[in-house]
Design an enzyme around this catalytic site. Sequence first.
Site, PDB file in Angstrom:
ATOM      1  N   ILE A  51       0.898  -1.163   0.000  1.00  0.00           N
ATOM      2  CA  ILE A  51       0.000   0.000   0.000  1.00  0.00           C
ATOM      3  C   ILE A  51       0.934   1.210   0.000  1.00  0.00           C
ATOM      4  O   ILE A  51       1.893   1.260   0.768  1.00  0.00           O
ATOM      5  CB  ILE A  51      -0.961  -0.028   1.220  1.00  0.00           C
ATOM      6  CG1 ILE A  51      -1.870   1.210   1.280  1.00  0.00           C
ATOM      7  CG2 ILE A  51      -0.218  -0.163   2.536  1.00  0.00           C
ATOM      8  CD1 ILE A  51      -2.934   1.142   2.418  1.00  0.00           C
ATOM      9  N   SER A  52       0.702   2.160  -0.888  1.00  0.00           N
ATOM     10  CA  SER A  52       1.611   3.303  -1.021  1.00  0.00           C
ATOM     11  C   SER A  52       1.642   4.145   0.252  1.00  0.00           C
ATOM     12  O   SER A  52       0.686   4.183   1.023  1.00  0.00           O
ATOM     13  CB  SER A  52       1.170   4.195  -2.179  1.00  0.00           C
ATOM     14  OG  SER A  52       1.132   3.476  -3.387  1.00  0.00           O
TER      15      SER A  52
END
Length: 202
Positions: A51-52
Amino acid sequence: MVTTQLAGRDIVDERVLDAMGAVPRHRFVPESERSAAYEDHPLPIGLGQTISQPYIVAIMSQLAEVEPPCKVLEVGTGSGYQAAVLAEMGCEVWSIEIVEELAARAAVTLDRLGYGRIHTRAGDGYRGWPDQAPFDAVLITAAPPRIPEPLLSQLRVGGRLVAPVGDWHQELVVITRTPTGFERRNAFPVRFVPMTGEVRER
Ligand code: SAH
């Protein structure tokens, strides 16, 4: 997170700041990572994907320059977090994920949180979602070596595509569709997981 990592940098779009404040990021990461959910870095979500970092989600949302009612295509659903942020900004979102197990998990997470305006499917995002085109924005959240042509063609005139492009050296690229073609500018260097599938053929 919103005050220091986002507003404290160059995130100025109120809709982005409000959306990032509203989405429960901890619900999109595995149990083992929950305590770190709001920290200033990306996190593993399993199956080799991430997940960024919150800032990257925010800047991509800001660079998309969308205003409701907006239709957005995302390639690389991952956890579903970026899609949730776009939905909180007032957009209807179509999101595609190539890893089936991640696609299934994201669909459950988004459903539990009541995000009815996000449509997900498992598959290769290379060819986009032609039935729903044109889109006001297209976000690619995995890095292709070059932008897939079908995704550019699904942008409306005035719409923007935001994507990390490159292999070893990646740049976040913003492409605007004009009445006569496309305008491209590079924002800054980034590091995303690679886009896989058809874009690697040939
Ligand atoms: N936007 C996500 C983070 C994505 S990480 C979030 O908010 O959590 C990038 C994702 O892109 C990975 O899950 C990876 O499996 C997916 N991906 C890579 N190539 C793809 C392709 N061709 N089509 C669709 N998804 C792809």
